[in-house]
Design a protein around this motif. Structure first.
Motif, PDB file in Angstrom:
ATOM      1  N   LEU A   1      21.027 -88.348  11.676  1.00 25.19           N
ATOM      2  CA  LEU A   1      20.820 -87.452  10.538  1.00 25.19           C
ATOM      3  C   LEU A   1      20.623 -86.033  11.031  1.00 25.19           C
ATOM      4  O   LEU A   1      21.033 -85.066  10.381  1.00 25.19           O
ATOM      5  CB  LEU A   1      19.614 -87.916   9.710  1.00 25.19           C
ATOM      6  CG  LEU A   1      19.846 -89.222   8.933  1.00 25.19           C
ATOM      7  CD1 LEU A   1      18.576 -89.689   8.247  1.00 25.19           C
ATOM      8  CD2 LEU A   1      20.960 -89.035   7.904  1.00 25.19           C
ATOM      9  N   GLU A   2      20.016 -85.910  12.183  1.00 23.52           N
ATOM     10  CA  GLU A   2      19.837 -84.581  12.741  1.00 23.52           C
ATOM     11  C   GLU A   2      21.197 -83.998  13.163  1.00 23.52           C
ATOM     12  O   GLU A   2      21.475 -82.830  12.921  1.00 23.52           O
ATOM     13  CB  GLU A   2      18.887 -84.624  13.935  1.00 23.52           C
ATOM     14  CG  GLU A   2      18.608 -83.240  14.485  1.00 23.52           C
ATOM     15  CD  GLU A   2      17.230 -83.141  15.132  1.00 23.52           C
ATOM     16  OE1 GLU A   2      16.462 -84.122  15.082  1.00 23.52           O
ATOM     17  OE2 GLU A   2      16.935 -82.071  15.685  1.00 23.52           O
TER      18      GLU A   2
ATOM     19  N   ALA B   1      22.964 -82.822  10.153  1.00 22.28           N
ATOM     20  CA  ALA B   1      22.394 -81.554   9.697  1.00 22.28           C
ATOM     21  C   ALA B   1      22.913 -80.412  10.566  1.00 22.28           C
ATOM     22  O   ALA B   1      23.299 -79.354  10.058  1.00 22.28           O
ATOM     23  CB  ALA B   1      20.870 -81.617   9.755  1.00 22.28           C
TER      24      ALA B   1
ATOM     25  N   ASN C   1      17.881 -98.020  12.335  1.00 23.15           N
ATOM     26  CA  ASN C   1      16.987 -96.965  11.966  1.00 23.15           C
ATOM     27  C   ASN C   1      16.861 -95.893  13.039  1.00 23.15           C
ATOM     28  O   ASN C   1      16.889 -94.689  12.769  1.00 23.15           O
ATOM     29  CB  ASN C   1      15.619 -97.648  11.859  1.00 23.15           C
ATOM     30  CG  ASN C   1      14.918 -97.235  10.623  1.00 23.15           C
ATOM     31  OD1 ASN C   1      14.600 -96.077  10.492  1.00 23.15           O
ATOM     32  ND2 ASN C   1      14.709 -98.185   9.722  1.00 23.15           N
TER      33      ASN C   1
ATOM     34  N   SER D   1      13.593 -97.714   5.604  1.00 24.57           N
ATOM     35  CA  SER D   1      12.373 -97.004   6.009  1.00 24.57           C
ATOM     36  C   SER D   1      11.689 -96.515   4.753  1.00 24.57           C
ATOM     37  O   SER D   1      12.332 -96.176   3.761  1.00 24.57           O
ATOM     38  CB  SER D   1      12.719 -95.814   6.899  1.00 24.57           C
ATOM     39  OG  SER D   1      11.648 -94.883   6.871  1.00 24.57           O
ATOM     40  N   ASN D   2      10.377 -96.473   4.803  1.00 28.72           N
ATOM     41  CA  ASN D   2       9.608 -95.952   3.680  1.00 28.72           C
ATOM     42  C   ASN D   2       9.997 -94.542   3.290  1.00 28.72           C
ATOM     43  O   ASN D   2       9.807 -94.129   2.157  1.00 28.72           O
ATOM     44  CB  ASN D   2       8.120 -95.908   4.054  1.00 28.72           C
ATOM     45  CG  ASN D   2       7.463 -97.244   3.861  1.00 28.72           C
ATOM     46  OD1 ASN D   2       7.928 -98.048   3.064  1.00 28.72           O
ATOM     47  ND2 ASN D   2       6.390 -97.468   4.588  1.00 28.72           N
ATOM     48  N   TRP D   3      10.471 -93.816   4.267  1.00 29.11           N
ATOM     49  CA  TRP D   3      10.759 -92.402   4.017  1.00 29.11           C
ATOM     50  C   TRP D   3      12.125 -92.164   3.376  1.00 29.11           C
ATOM     51  O   TRP D   3      12.357 -91.093   2.817  1.00 29.11           O
ATOM     52  CB  TRP D   3      10.689 -91.618   5.328  1.00 29.11           C
ATOM     53  CG  TRP D   3       9.362 -91.676   6.000  1.00 29.11           C
ATOM     54  CD1 TRP D   3       9.032 -92.393   7.106  1.00 29.11           C
ATOM     55  CD2 TRP D   3       8.163 -90.977   5.612  1.00 29.11           C
ATOM     56  NE1 TRP D   3       7.714 -92.187   7.427  1.00 29.11           N
ATOM     57  CE2 TRP D   3       7.148 -91.331   6.532  1.00 29.11           C
ATOM     58  CE3 TRP D   3       7.853 -90.089   4.568  1.00 29.11           C
ATOM     59  CZ2 TRP D   3       5.852 -90.831   6.456  1.00 29.11           C
ATOM     60  CZ3 TRP D   3       6.559 -89.590   4.490  1.00 29.11           C
ATOM     61  CH2 TRP D   3       5.568 -89.966   5.417  1.00 29.11           C
ATOM     62  N   PHE D   4      13.004 -93.134   3.457  1.00 25.11           N
ATOM     63  CA  PHE D   4      14.376 -92.897   2.997  1.00 25.11           C
ATOM     64  C   PHE D   4      14.494 -92.472   1.541  1.00 25.11           C
ATOM     65  O   PHE D   4      15.348 -91.685   1.195  1.00 25.11           O
ATOM     66  CB  PHE D   4      15.249 -94.136   3.248  1.00 25.11           C
ATOM     67  CG  PHE D   4      15.677 -94.291   4.680  1.00 25.11           C
ATOM     68  CD1 PHE D   4      15.495 -93.277   5.604  1.00 25.11           C
ATOM     69  CD2 PHE D   4      16.255 -95.484   5.123  1.00 25.11           C
ATOM     70  CE1 PHE D   4      15.881 -93.415   6.939  1.00 25.11           C
ATOM     71  CE2 PHE D   4      16.646 -95.635   6.447  1.00 25.11           C
ATOM     72  CZ  PHE D   4      16.456 -94.601   7.358  1.00 25.11           C
ATOM     73  N   ARG D   5      13.633 -92.992   0.699  1.00 27.54           N
ATOM     74  CA  ARG D   5      13.739 -92.612  -0.710  1.00 27.54           C
ATOM     75  C   ARG D   5      13.360 -91.151  -0.922  1.00 27.54           C
ATOM     76  O   ARG D   5      13.645 -90.556  -1.953  1.00 27.54           O
ATOM     77  CB  ARG D   5      12.890 -93.526  -1.586  1.00 27.54           C
ATOM     78  CG  ARG D   5      11.415 -93.432  -1.310  1.00 27.54           C
ATOM     79  CD  ARG D   5      10.611 -94.470  -2.103  1.00 27.54           C
ATOM     80  NE  ARG D   5       9.289 -94.620  -1.543  1.00 27.54           N
ATOM     81  CZ  ARG D   5       8.249 -93.863  -1.872  1.00 27.54           C
ATOM     82  NH1 ARG D   5       8.375 -92.922  -2.780  1.00 27.54           N
ATOM     83  NH2 ARG D   5       7.074 -94.039  -1.287  1.00 27.54           N
ATOM     84  N   LEU D   6      12.689 -90.569   0.070  1.00 31.11           N
ATOM     85  CA  LEU D   6      12.223 -89.194  -0.087  1.00 31.11           C
ATOM     86  C   LEU D   6      13.201 -88.162   0.448  1.00 31.11           C
ATOM     87  O   LEU D   6      13.022 -86.973   0.249  1.00 31.11           O
ATOM     88  CB  LEU D   6      10.887 -89.028   0.629  1.00 31.11           C
ATOM     89  CG  LEU D   6       9.787 -89.948   0.103  1.00 31.11           C
ATOM     90  CD1 LEU D   6       8.575 -89.871   0.991  1.00 31.11           C
ATOM     91  CD2 LEU D   6       9.437 -89.565  -1.323  1.00 31.11           C
ATOM     92  N   PHE D   7      14.220 -88.637   1.140  1.00 32.01           N
ATOM     93  CA  PHE D   7      15.203 -87.681   1.637  1.00 32.01           C
ATOM     94  C   PHE D   7      16.014 -87.131   0.471  1.00 32.01           C
ATOM     95  O   PHE D   7      16.076 -87.734  -0.598  1.00 32.01           O
ATOM     96  CB  PHE D   7      16.156 -88.382   2.615  1.00 32.01           C
ATOM     97  CG  PHE D   7      15.633 -88.438   4.027  1.00 32.01           C
ATOM     98  CD1 PHE D   7      14.596 -89.295   4.356  1.00 32.01           C
ATOM     99  CD2 PHE D   7      16.163 -87.638   5.015  1.00 32.01           C
ATOM    100  CE1 PHE D   7      14.104 -89.344   5.651  1.00 32.01           C
ATOM    101  CE2 PHE D   7      15.679 -87.675   6.309  1.00 32.01           C
ATOM    102  CZ  PHE D   7      14.649 -88.529   6.626  1.00 32.01           C
ATOM    103  N   LYS D   8      16.643 -85.979   0.720  1.00 29.58           N
ATOM    104  CA  LYS D   8      17.524 -85.431  -0.282  1.00 29.58           C
ATOM    105  C   LYS D   8      18.866 -85.215   0.348  1.00 29.58           C
ATOM    106  O   LYS D   8      18.974 -84.361   1.208  1.00 29.58           O
ATOM    107  CB  LYS D   8      16.979 -84.095  -0.783  1.00 29.58           C
ATOM    108  CG  LYS D   8      15.695 -84.321  -1.452  1.00 29.58           C
ATOM    109  CD  LYS D   8      15.316 -83.154  -2.292  1.00 29.58           C
ATOM    110  CE  LYS D   8      14.052 -83.501  -2.903  1.00 29.58           C
ATOM    111  NZ  LYS D   8      13.012 -83.287  -3.328  1.00 29.58           N
TER     112      LYS D   8
ATOM    113  N   ALA E   1      19.779 -93.695  13.144  1.00 31.97           N
ATOM    114  CA  ALA E   1      19.834 -92.815  11.982  1.00 31.97           C
ATOM    115  C   ALA E   1      18.953 -91.599  12.205  1.00 31.97           C
ATOM    116  O   ALA E   1      19.307 -90.472  11.839  1.00 31.97           O
ATOM    117  CB  ALA E   1      19.375 -93.569  10.739  1.00 31.97           C
ATOM    118  N   GLU E   2      17.837 -91.837  12.847  1.00 32.04           N
ATOM    119  CA  GLU E   2      16.902 -90.757  13.104  1.00 32.04           C
ATOM    120  C   GLU E   2      17.611 -89.619  13.843  1.00 32.04           C
ATOM    121  O   GLU E   2      17.435 -88.455  13.512  1.00 32.04           O
ATOM    122  CB  GLU E   2      15.765 -91.316  13.961  1.00 32.04           C
ATOM    123  CG  GLU E   2      14.476 -90.556  13.867  1.00 32.04           C
ATOM    124  CD  GLU E   2      13.477 -91.150  14.838  1.00 32.04           C
ATOM    125  OE1 GLU E   2      13.170 -92.353  14.704  1.00 32.04           O
ATOM    126  OE2 GLU E   2      13.029 -90.418  15.731  1.00 32.04           O
TER     127      GLU E   2
END
Lengths: 344, 344
Positions: free
Chosen positions: B258-259, B262, B251, B280-287, B254-255
Motif C-alpha cells: 500500500l505504501e 501511494a 497482510n 485487519s481491524n484497520w482495513f475498514r478505516l482506510f480510504k 499489503a502493509e
DNA sequence: GTGAAAGCGCTAACAT
DNA sequence: ATGTTAGCGCTTTCAC
C-alpha cells in the motif's frame, strides 16, 4: 513407540553411575573430579542417543521449572504480542520457556492466574498488573519469587518495575497539537482504573490548563460493543462542533474514533487534528498518516528481562528498581494542518 | 516466607492418609469409598489453607504436565496472537496452560522447539508447521503424542489438521477483481516454500487462466528490509503500467504494498484495485476501505481444540481428520471502481 | 574419581 | 473405609 530414556538407562549403558552422568550433564563434572575421558564418553553417548533430561523430574528435585509466567491484559493486543515475542527471544537464550495468561485487566482472573502459575512452579513472573492486585503480588514477593511488573504502575508497592512516562507522553502530544494551532482538544480515554490511563489523562489536563484551556474528556467503556464506542464518539463530535482535535489514549480507541470521525465527514488534519497514544504499523499508510506516541518496546523488554535475570540469579538481597522510559512522538500528517505542511 | 504445604502436611493435620487426600483431590473419592463426611472435611480444610497440588510432582508421577505446546511462525503476528488468545480461552477451561514458541518458519528452530517442548513434557502440540518438519512430527505421532497442525498443510503426512481453503479464497478474490472490470491483476506473494502460499498462488493462476489472462506474480522475500519490499513493488508497478489491480497474498505484504501504491500516486479502486488475503481491524478505516479475504479464526480455534481434546482423551485409535474451512470475502471499496459504487 | 542412596510431592496398586 | 508403600527421573550429599 520409541521408549523415552532416563538418566538411569544412560548410566547403565555406559556402566557408570547416575551421579557421574548427572554431573557431566550439569557442568559439574570437573569440579567433582570426573575425568575428561569420562566426560567425553558420556557427552558423546548422550548426543548419539539424543537423550534430554526430563524437566518435570528436574523441576521437582530442584524446585525450578525453567519457565516464566507472563500475564498481560490481552495477548492478542499488538502491543502485548510484540512484547511476548521479544521476551521469548531473550528468555530462550537463557533457557526459559514462557507460559502466558490474559488478565482481561480483571483482578479475579489475575488472582486465579497467579494460583495456576504457582502450581506450575514458574520461576518468575512478568506482569502487566490490573488494579487491586497489590496484595497478591506482595505475597509472591514475600515468598521470594521474582516478580517484574511493567506497563502499569502499582503504587504503594516496592517492586521491580519498568514503565513508560505516560504523563510526559500525553503532555507532549497535547502540546504538539496546541503548537499546530488546534484549540479545542478532546481526549478520548477508557472508563477504567488503569493507572497508566490516569497518567495520560493527567498529562493532557496539565498541558491544556497551562495553556489556559479547559480540558474535555470523553470516557469510553472498554470492549463494549464496537458500535457503541463509535456512536458515543460520533455523538460527542456532533454535540461539540468546536472540537478541532482528538487525542486518543490508546490504539483501540483510535480504531473506533477514526471511524466516528469518518462518519462525521470531518477532514483529518484540516478540520480535526488527531494524535494516538501507541503506534501501529498501519498508521503511516493512512491518508493523512496518523501521528502517534510510540512506546520503546525493545527497551521495555530488555529492561524487564534484565531485572528478571538479576532476580533469578540473585545471591544477596537487592532493592527493587523502578525504571521509567521515555516515549517517542512520531509526527505524521494527522496533526499538522495542510496549509502548514505537505500531505502524504 | 510462608512455607508451601504438601499433601503430606494436609494429611497429617487432618489425621488421615495421603491416599485419602489424593483421592478426594482427584475426584476419585466416592469410587474408592471415602465417606461423604471425610470428603467435605478434606475439601474444606484444603480450601481454608489454600493448598494446591504441585504440578511438577503430579506431572512426574502421571506423565502429564497439563500444558500444551503451541508453535507458530511469529507470535507477534496479529493472526497468530489472536489465535493464541482464543486457544488460551478454550484450553484454560480444560485445565491446560500454553507454552509458546515462534518458529520463524525455520525448520531447525522448530526442531529445537520440539525438543524443548518434549523436555517440558507437554501433553499435546498445536503447530503451524514450517516446511521440512514432516519427519519430526511423524516421530511425535508415533510416540503417541497428540499433534494438531493448522494454517499450513503437511502433505504426505497423515495427521489431524485444520486448514483454510486457500485455493478457493484466492480464486474468489481474483474472480471478484475480474468481475469488477480489472484486467491486469498482479499477485504479490512471498518468496517462500510455505504451502498455504502456493495454494493461494494456484487459486489466482487458475482463475486468471480460465479468464484467458496471463498470470503475473511478484515474489518478495519475507522480512528483508521493509524498504526493499516497498521499492520492489514500486518498481514493478512502474515497469508494468498496465497493471490495474493487486492481490496481496498476506497482510504483511499489503502493509508494504500500500505504501508502494501511494508512492506511485495510483488511486486505489479507480486506477488500481486492491484485495488482501487476511483481514485487519484497520482495513475498514482506510480510504478507500480495503477489501480482504478473512480467515474464520473462531472456527479454526474451536476445530483445533476439539481435535486436540479428542486426542488427549482418546481411548482407542482414531483416524486423523483433515478439516478444511472456507474463507470469507469482505468486499469493501478498494476493489470496486467508483463509477460502480459509492465510496466510503 | 566414582557410586549408593535419600528424597523432592504426588498417584495408585495393594494391604488391611 | 482408610492406610502403606513403591516408584516417576532427577540432584546431591556422603561414603568409598
Amino acid at each position: 513407540m520409541k521408549k523415552k530414556l532416563s538418566i538411569k538407562d544412560i548410566a547403565e549403558q555406559l556402566n557408570v553411575s547416575k551421579t557421574t552422568v548427572s554431573f557431566v550433564l550439569n557442568g559439574k563434572a570437573s569440579e567433582n573430579g570426573v575425568s575428561q575421558a569420562m566426560q567425553r564418553k558420556v557427552l558423546s553417548y548422550i548426543e548419539k542417543v539424543g537423550y534430554r533430561p526430563n524437566k518435570m523430574a528436574q523441576g521437582l528435585r530442584t524446585g525450578k521449572s525453567k519457565t516464566i509466567g507472563m500475564m498481560v491484559e490481552d495477548i492478542s493486543d499488538t502491543f502485548f504480542s510484540t512484547i511476548a515475542r521479544k521476551f521469548e527471544e531473550i528468555l530462550t537464550t537463557k533457557g526459559y520457556k514462557i507460559i502466558y495468561g490474559s488478565t482481561e485487566n480483571n483482578t479475579d482472573v489475575t488472582k486465579e492466574l497467579i494460583r495456576v502459575f504457582r502450581n506450575h512452579q514458574v520461576d518468575g513472573y512478568i506482569i502487566a498488573p490490573p488494579p487491586g492486585i497489590e496484595e497478591d503480588i506482595k505475597a509472591l514477593i514475600e515468598d521470594g519469587v521474582p516478580v517484574i511488573i511493567f506497563d502499569r504502575p502499582l503504587t504503594e508497592l516496592d517492586v521491580d518495575s519498568v514503565l513508560v512516562d505516560n504523563y510526559r507522553g500525553a503532555y507532549k502530544a497535547t502540546q504538539h497539537l496546541l503548537a499546530n494551532g488546534y484549540k479545542n482538544i478532546v481526549m478520548v480515554t477508557l472508563l477504567s482504573e488503569q493507572t497508566q490511563m490516569r497518567e495520560r489523562e493527567r498529562g493532557y489536563r496539565q498541558c491544556v490548563e497551562e495553556a489556559g484551556g479547559k480540558p474535555a474528556i470523553l470516557k469510553i467503556r472498554y470492549h463494549e460493543k464496537k458500535e457503541k464506542a463509535i456512536a458515543d464518539i460520533e455523538q460527542y463530535l456532533k454535540n461539540n462542533r468546536k472540537t478541532d482535535a482528538v487525542f486518543f489514549a490508546t490504539n483501540y480507541l483510535a480504531e473506533n474514533g477514526l471511524e466516528a470521525i469518518a462518519n462525521c465527514k470531518l477532514a483529518i488534519a484540516d478540520r480535526i487534528g488527531v494524535v494516538v497514544f501507541d503506534d501501529s504499523n498501519w498508521f503511516r499508510l493512512f491518508k493523512p498518516s496518523i501521528t502517534a506516541i510510540s512506546q520503546p518496546i525493545e527497551a521495555i523488554c530488555t529492561e524487564v528481562t534484565n531485572l528478571l535475570m538479576e532476580r533469578l540469579e540473585q545471591k544477596k538481597e537487592i532493592a527493587p528498581k523502578a525504571i521509567v522510559l521515555p516515549t517517542n512522538m512520531i509526527i505524521r500528517n494527522s496533526s499538522v494542518p495542510v496549509k502548514k505542511a505537505g500531505r502524504t
